[in-house]
Design a protein around this motif. Structure first.
Motif, mmCIF file in Angstrom:
data_model
loop_
_atom_site.group_PDB
_atom_site.id
_atom_site.type_symbol
_atom_site.label_atom_id
_atom_site.label_comp_id
_atom_site.label_asym_id
_atom_site.label_seq_id
_atom_site.Cartn_x
_atom_site.Cartn_y
_atom_site.Cartn_z
ATOM 1 N N VAL A 281 0.926 11.543 -27.423
ATOM 2 C CA VAL A 281 0.403 11.534 -25.806
ATOM 3 C C VAL A 281 -1.323 12.304 -25.648
ATOM 4 C CG1 VAL A 281 0.205 11.177 -23.648
ATOM 5 C CG2 VAL A 281 2.594 10.889 -24.490
ATOM 6 N N VAL A 282 -2.208 11.821 -25.347
ATOM 7 C CA VAL A 282 -3.722 12.384 -24.912
ATOM 8 C C VAL A 282 -4.198 11.853 -23.658
ATOM 9 C CG1 VAL A 282 -5.897 13.004 -26.015
ATOM 10 C CG2 VAL A 282 -4.110 12.498 -27.913
ATOM 11 N N VAL A 283 -3.965 12.785 -23.091
ATOM 12 C CA VAL A 283 -4.659 12.718 -21.725
ATOM 13 C C VAL A 283 -5.774 13.668 -22.188
ATOM 14 C CG1 VAL A 283 -3.661 15.095 -21.274
ATOM 15 C CG2 VAL A 283 -4.229 13.554 -19.037
ATOM 16 N N ASP A 284 -6.919 12.920 -21.785
ATOM 17 C CA ASP A 284 -8.787 13.546 -21.920
ATOM 18 C C ASP A 284 -9.020 13.624 -20.542
ATOM 19 O OD1 ASP A 284 -11.351 13.344 -24.096
ATOM 20 O OD2 ASP A 284 -10.995 12.043 -21.622
ATOM 21 N N ASN A 285 -9.613 15.013 -20.608
ATOM 22 C CA ASN A 285 -9.722 14.909 -19.107
ATOM 23 C C ASN A 285 -11.957 14.822 -18.330
ATOM 24 O OD1 ASN A 285 -8.563 16.417 -16.610
ATOM 25 N ND2 ASN A 285 -7.937 18.311 -18.492
#
Length: 309
Positions: A33-37
């Motif tokens: 899972v990549v959570v992009d800010n």
């Protein structure tokens, strides 16, 4: 649920591919899972086009390291929760070694980050802290051989960690007020105070590019670390005890003076003042019987010169 690796990212198009490629080579099945800010570069497009197996959580703006991870944990409920920096390349057995260390009574596992310029040296093997809650990267600068027989740290570093979902949820996850830096130490303190145990997984390793996001001696980094330091000092009541207060003032004064003279910036000082101000009126947290380093102020500053968190 199966294990999931969570990668918080911000403007990481030039580096996140190394981390994601390394996860494709893992010896155990996992979700990523990549959570992009709220990146302003091509991070999101890169992940979508080149890594279709990755779950992408997009945030409209930069919420910070811990808050972004809290949202990713809610959006994709893996268990256990594994963290990896977007500037770290995991060895093939990274996930497997973490899982092997997750025994009965263990709530978190600290992986080992190695140094990009000296891969046979440790960058961080978790987090530890002194009596003023100044945080340090465990075993920083030591050869990998030092891992043999090493004691467990207080908690994992946020750049390479494993947490049981139930354990992290029980203490409320990452503190939403901490934007960046010290969020992993704060979490480790709360988990340890609740009876949690961390174990070191010496074979779970990832090669780390130090401060790839902000720069090792940038004003922005000093501002964030300063805020978090001021916040922690007040939130945990460090200044209520005279000896601890005198030591904290001496150490923080030396650090800020060095930044002013060497780097010509007041951002570390003003960050500390803002963090102290923002912690006003919040419920005091207790470190309790949490194991802390028994070192002098001089030793603490020497450790920091090697590289403080």
């Amino acid at each position: 649920m199966r294990p999931a690796v969570y990668i918080p990212s911000f403007n990481a198009a030039g580096r996140i591919g190394i981390a994601l490629d390394s996860l494709r080579e893992q010896t155990r099945p996992l979700d990523v899972v990549v959570v992009d800010n709220g990146s302003g570069d091509e991070t999101v497009e890169l992940v979508r086009s080149s890594y279709p197996e990755v779950t992408l959580v997009e945030l409209e703006r930069n919420l910070g390291f811990g808050p972004a991870l809290n949202r990713a944990f809610a959006a994709h409920p893996g268990d256990p929760l594994i963290l990896l920096n977007d500037d770290a390349a995991a060895e093939p057995r990274f996930v497997e070694a973490l899982l092997e260390s997750l025994g009965e009574g263990v709530d978190s596992v600290a992986a080992v980050l190695t140094q990009e310029r000296a891969p046979d040296r440790i960058d961080s093997a978790g987090v530890v802290a002194d009596r003023t809650l100044m945080g340090f990267d465990y075993l920083h600068g030591e050869p990998l051989a030092a891992l043999a027989g090493a004691a467990d740290p207080l908690g994992p570093t946020g750049g390479a960690a494993l947490y049981r979902r139930g354990a992290i949820e029980a203490v409320g996850g990452f503190d939403e007020r901490i934007f960046l830096y010290y969020e992993d130490l704060d979490l480790a303190l709360r988990m340890a105070a609740a009876g949690g145990r961390c174990r070191l997984a010496g074979e779970a390793r990832a090669l780390h590019t130090y401060s790839a996001s902000l720069g090792a001696r940038s004003g922005r980094k000093y501002a964030h670390t300063g805020w978090s330091r001021g916040y922690m000092l007040r939130r945990y009541g460090v200044m209520h005890e005279l000896r601890a207060a005198m030591r904290a003032l001496a150490c923080e004064g030396a650090i800020c003076t060095g930044q002013i003279l060497r780097d010509r910036t007041l951002k570390g000082l003003t960050g500390r003042l803002r963090g102290w101000h923002d912690a006003a009126g919040l419920a005091r947290r207790e470190a309790g019987a949490v194991p802390l380093l028994e070192i002098s102020a001089r030793e603490a500053l020497a450790l920091r010169r090697r590289r403080r968190r």
